[in-house]
Design a protein around this motif. Structure first.
Motif, PDB file in Angstrom:
ATOM      1  N   GLN A  81     -15.963 -48.010  -6.580  1.00  0.00           N
ATOM      2  CA  GLN A  81     -15.525 -46.963  -5.652  1.00  0.00           C
ATOM      3  C   GLN A  81     -14.003 -46.894  -5.572  1.00  0.00           C
ATOM      4  OE1 GLN A  81     -16.992 -44.459  -4.023  1.00  0.00           O
ATOM      5  NE2 GLN A  81     -18.805 -45.064  -5.207  1.00  0.00           N
ATOM      6  N   GLY A  82     -13.448 -45.707  -5.857  1.00  0.00           N
ATOM      7  CA  GLY A  82     -12.008 -45.485  -5.743  1.00  0.00           C
ATOM      8  C   GLY A  82     -11.185 -46.076  -6.884  1.00  0.00           C
ATOM      9  N   LYS A  83     -11.820 -46.735  -7.819  1.00  0.00           N
ATOM     10  CA  LYS A  83     -11.057 -47.410  -8.891  1.00  0.00           C
ATOM     11  C   LYS A  83     -10.773 -46.520 -10.096  1.00  0.00           C
ATOM     12  CE  LYS A  83     -12.062 -52.289  -8.241  1.00  0.00           C
ATOM     13  NZ  LYS A  83     -12.757 -53.462  -8.754  1.00  0.00           N
ATOM     14  N   PHE A  84     -11.721 -45.616 -10.398  1.00  0.00           N
ATOM     15  CA  PHE A  84     -11.600 -44.804 -11.608  1.00  0.00           C
ATOM     16  C   PHE A  84     -11.656 -43.310 -11.284  1.00  0.00           C
ATOM     17  CE2 PHE A  84     -14.262 -48.469 -13.460  1.00  0.00           C
ATOM     18  CZ  PHE A  84     -13.136 -49.207 -13.780  1.00  0.00           C
ATOM     19  N   LYS A  85     -11.127 -42.493 -12.217  1.00  0.00           N
ATOM     20  CA  LYS A  85     -11.290 -41.037 -12.086  1.00  0.00           C
ATOM     21  C   LYS A  85     -11.552 -40.424 -13.466  1.00  0.00           C
ATOM     22  CE  LYS A  85      -6.307 -40.327 -12.358  1.00  0.00           C
ATOM     23  NZ  LYS A  85      -5.029 -40.108 -11.693  1.00  0.00           N
ATOM     24  N   LEU A  86     -12.253 -39.287 -13.453  1.00  0.00           N
ATOM     25  CA  LEU A  86     -12.521 -38.568 -14.701  1.00  0.00           C
ATOM     26  C   LEU A  86     -11.381 -37.607 -14.997  1.00  0.00           C
ATOM     27  CD1 LEU A  86     -15.651 -39.375 -13.921  1.00  0.00           C
ATOM     28  CD2 LEU A  86     -16.168 -37.515 -15.486  1.00  0.00           C
ATOM     29  N   GLY A  87     -11.077 -37.416 -16.306  1.00  0.00           N
ATOM     30  CA  GLY A  87     -10.017 -36.494 -16.684  1.00  0.00           C
ATOM     31  C   GLY A  87     -10.416 -35.032 -16.498  1.00  0.00           C
ATOM     32  N   GLY A  88     -11.704 -34.705 -16.694  1.00  0.00           N
ATOM     33  CA  GLY A  88     -12.163 -33.316 -16.599  1.00  0.00           C
ATOM     34  C   GLY A  88     -11.742 -32.498 -17.808  1.00  0.00           C
ATOM     35  N   PHE A  89     -11.673 -33.121 -18.998  1.00  0.00           N
ATOM     36  CA  PHE A  89     -11.111 -32.464 -20.180  1.00  0.00           C
ATOM     37  C   PHE A  89     -12.089 -31.621 -21.004  1.00  0.00           C
ATOM     38  CE2 PHE A  89      -7.774 -36.124 -20.544  1.00  0.00           C
ATOM     39  CZ  PHE A  89      -7.091 -35.609 -19.467  1.00  0.00           C
ATOM     40  N   LYS A  90     -13.386 -31.805 -20.860  1.00  0.00           N
ATOM     41  CA  LYS A  90     -14.389 -31.096 -21.692  1.00  0.00           C
ATOM     42  C   LYS A  90     -13.990 -31.088 -23.163  1.00  0.00           C
ATOM     43  CE  LYS A  90     -16.948 -28.380 -18.438  1.00  0.00           C
ATOM     44  NZ  LYS A  90     -17.630 -27.202 -18.032  1.00  0.00           N
ATOM     45  N   LEU A  91     -13.982 -32.253 -23.772  1.00  0.00           N
ATOM     46  CA  LEU A  91     -13.467 -32.407 -25.131  1.00  0.00           C
ATOM     47  C   LEU A  91     -14.454 -32.011 -26.223  1.00  0.00           C
ATOM     48  CD1 LEU A  91     -11.797 -35.860 -24.430  1.00  0.00           C
ATOM     49  CD2 LEU A  91     -10.598 -33.704 -24.811  1.00  0.00           C
ATOM     50  N   SER A  92     -15.727 -31.875 -25.888  1.00  0.00           N
ATOM     51  CA  SER A  92     -16.727 -31.522 -26.909  1.00  0.00           C
ATOM     52  C   SER A  92     -17.997 -31.050 -26.222  1.00  0.00           C
ATOM     53  CB  SER A  92     -17.084 -32.753 -27.753  1.00  0.00           C
ATOM     54  OG  SER A  92     -17.825 -33.665 -26.941  1.00  0.00           O
ATOM     55  N   ASN A  93     -18.915 -30.535 -27.036  1.00  0.00           N
ATOM     56  CA  ASN A  93     -20.267 -30.261 -26.539  1.00  0.00           C
ATOM     57  C   ASN A  93     -21.192 -31.333 -27.079  1.00  0.00           C
ATOM     58  OD1 ASN A  93     -19.717 -27.867 -25.120  1.00  0.00           O
ATOM     59  ND2 ASN A  93     -19.703 -26.715 -27.039  1.00  0.00           N
ATOM     60  N   GLU A  94     -21.867 -32.012 -26.201  1.00  0.00           N
ATOM     61  CA  GLU A  94     -22.819 -33.060 -26.595  1.00  0.00           C
ATOM     62  C   GLU A  94     -24.214 -32.580 -26.202  1.00  0.00           C
ATOM     63  OE1 GLU A  94     -21.706 -35.777 -28.257  1.00  0.00           O
ATOM     64  OE2 GLU A  94     -19.659 -35.001 -28.053  1.00  0.00           O
ATOM     65  N   ASN A  95     -24.983 -32.209 -27.221  1.00  0.00           N
ATOM     66  CA  ASN A  95     -26.348 -31.706 -27.000  1.00  0.00           C
ATOM     67  C   ASN A  95     -27.317 -32.874 -27.124  1.00  0.00           C
ATOM     68  OD1 ASN A  95     -26.153 -28.428 -27.419  1.00  0.00           O
ATOM     69  ND2 ASN A  95     -24.629 -29.510 -28.641  1.00  0.00           N
ATOM     70  N   TYR A  96     -27.825 -33.342 -25.997  1.00  0.00           N
ATOM     71  CA  TYR A  96     -28.727 -34.501 -26.052  1.00  0.00           C
ATOM     72  C   TYR A  96     -30.081 -34.099 -26.615  1.00  0.00           C
ATOM     73  CZ  TYR A  96     -25.652 -37.285 -22.988  1.00  0.00           C
ATOM     74  OH  TYR A  96     -24.598 -37.984 -22.451  1.00  0.00           O
ATOM     75  N   GLY A  97     -30.500 -34.844 -27.653  1.00  0.00           N
ATOM     76  CA  GLY A  97     -31.820 -34.607 -28.239  1.00  0.00           C
ATOM     77  C   GLY A  97     -32.673 -35.857 -28.136  1.00  0.00           C
ATOM     78  N   ILE A  98     -33.968 -35.677 -28.352  1.00  0.00           N
ATOM     79  CA  ILE A  98     -34.873 -36.820 -28.437  1.00  0.00           C
ATOM     80  C   ILE A  98     -35.012 -37.154 -29.920  1.00  0.00           C
ATOM     81  CG2 ILE A  98     -37.211 -37.673 -27.993  1.00  0.00           C
ATOM     82  CD1 ILE A  98     -35.751 -37.059 -25.384  1.00  0.00           C
ATOM     83  N   GLY A  99     -34.566 -38.338 -30.297  1.00  0.00           N
ATOM     84  CA  GLY A  99     -34.632 -38.738 -31.701  1.00  0.00           C
ATOM     85  C   GLY A  99     -36.037 -39.184 -32.085  1.00  0.00           C
ATOM     86  N   VAL A 100     -36.499 -38.698 -33.232  1.00  0.00           N
ATOM     87  CA  VAL A 100     -37.802 -39.129 -33.777  1.00  0.00           C
ATOM     88  C   VAL A 100     -37.608 -39.435 -35.266  1.00  0.00           C
ATOM     89  CG1 VAL A 100     -39.209 -37.789 -32.143  1.00  0.00           C
ATOM     90  CG2 VAL A 100     -38.547 -36.758 -34.322  1.00  0.00           C
TER      91      VAL A 100
END
Ligand code: GLU
Length: 278
Positions: free
Chosen positions: A210-229
């Motif tokens: 809590q209070g230690k970290f922060k996100l940059g908010g940069f949106k550096l890529s699109n990560e499309n999560y898939g189910i691997g088979v």
């Protein structure tokens, strides 16, 4: 119904055999391991909100819920699921060796991985971002990462993206798991941790950080999560059908709220099955 003794004895002998045959032909799952009544699923063990093994041995997170829903649609109850850790660098191998039936582990769909495995989905759209210490004002844009010590995990798209496009001059340190990066960020061995915002939000929201970290908010890529088979697996179509149903019946939304709500993660709407956002 009354059976003659001999018939009953014969039936008793046949039962175990019949049981095995029926289980083998059940649904195309359960190939991993010897027990055909079980389905083996690869997940992350160190990502709160996505895939986490808790100290008391429970499994929680969005991927765990999604995998449990899929397993149910394939005919497996929660107690028939065997969870297996799928670290970022191990995922293709686990599928190729048949150690798991499917993987739900913040697993981005990309062409490189598609050469080795197949993907159902996508079922979540995330974006690469950075996590920095809350009191560090020196990283306000992606190019500030050049010459900084940046931690990422071996075998992740995040590590690859840093090298090829985001900050080629960054001092990239690749660790085996995200928890190691997090420790490094806390004790100042590294200046930033980069991976998907969905994962970073879960870390930042943990009580001990809590209070230690922060996100940059940069949106550096699109990560499309898939189910691997495994490549060519008939599970792909069945899992796609399960994912469609999960969105339609409101379960997707419920899982998002339950797992990402506490971290305040602002998720994208549900992706369309078969449509990967580049
Ligand atoms: N989604 C990215 C990937 O598949 C980063 C998260 C992870 O390593 O699981 O590589």
């Amino acid at each position: 119904m009354k059976l003659r003794k001999a018939t009953m004895a014969a039936a008793a002998l046949l039962l175990p055999l019949t049981g095995t045959v029926a289980a083998c032909g059940s649904d195309g799952g359960g190939q991993a391991g010897d027990d055909k009544d079980k389905i083996t699923v690869g997940i992350k063990y160190d990502q709160p909100g996505i895939g986490l093994k808790t100290p008391d041995g429970k499994y929680t997170g969005f991927d765990v819920d999604v995998a449990t829903y899929i397993a149910k649609q394939l005919g497996y109850k929660p107690d028939q699921i065997v969870w297996k850790e799928a670290k970022s660098a191990d995922r293709e191998t686990l599928l190729q060796r048949g150690d798991v039936d499917f993987i739900a582990a913040s697993y981005s769909i990309n062409d490189e991985r598609r050469k080795k495995v197949d993907f159902a989905g996508p079922y979540l759209l995330a974006h690469q971002d950075v996590l920095v210490r809350a009191d560090d004002g020196s990283i306000t844009k992606p190019s500030d990462l050049n010459n900084k010590k940046l931690c990422s995990v071996t075998g992740s798209t995040s590590a690859q993206n840093v090298k090829t496009k985001i900050a080629p001059q960054a001092q990239l340190q690749e660790y085996g798991g995200y928890s190691e990066c997090l420790t490094g960020l806390e004790n100042k061995a590294v200046d930033a941790l980069t991976t998907d915002d969905s994962i970073l939000a879960g870390y930042a929201a943990q009580d001990q950080f809590q209070g230690k970290f922060k996100l940059g908010g940069f949106k550096l890529s699109n990560e499309n999560y898939g189910i691997g088979v495994p490549k060519g697996s008939e599970l792909k179509n069945k899992i796609n059908a399960a994912l469609e149903k999960m969105v339609k019946d409101g379960t997707w939304e419920a899982y998002v709220k339950k797992n990402f709500g506490p971290a305040g993660y602002r998720n994208e709407p549900p992706p369309k099955i078969g449509v990967v956002v580049s």
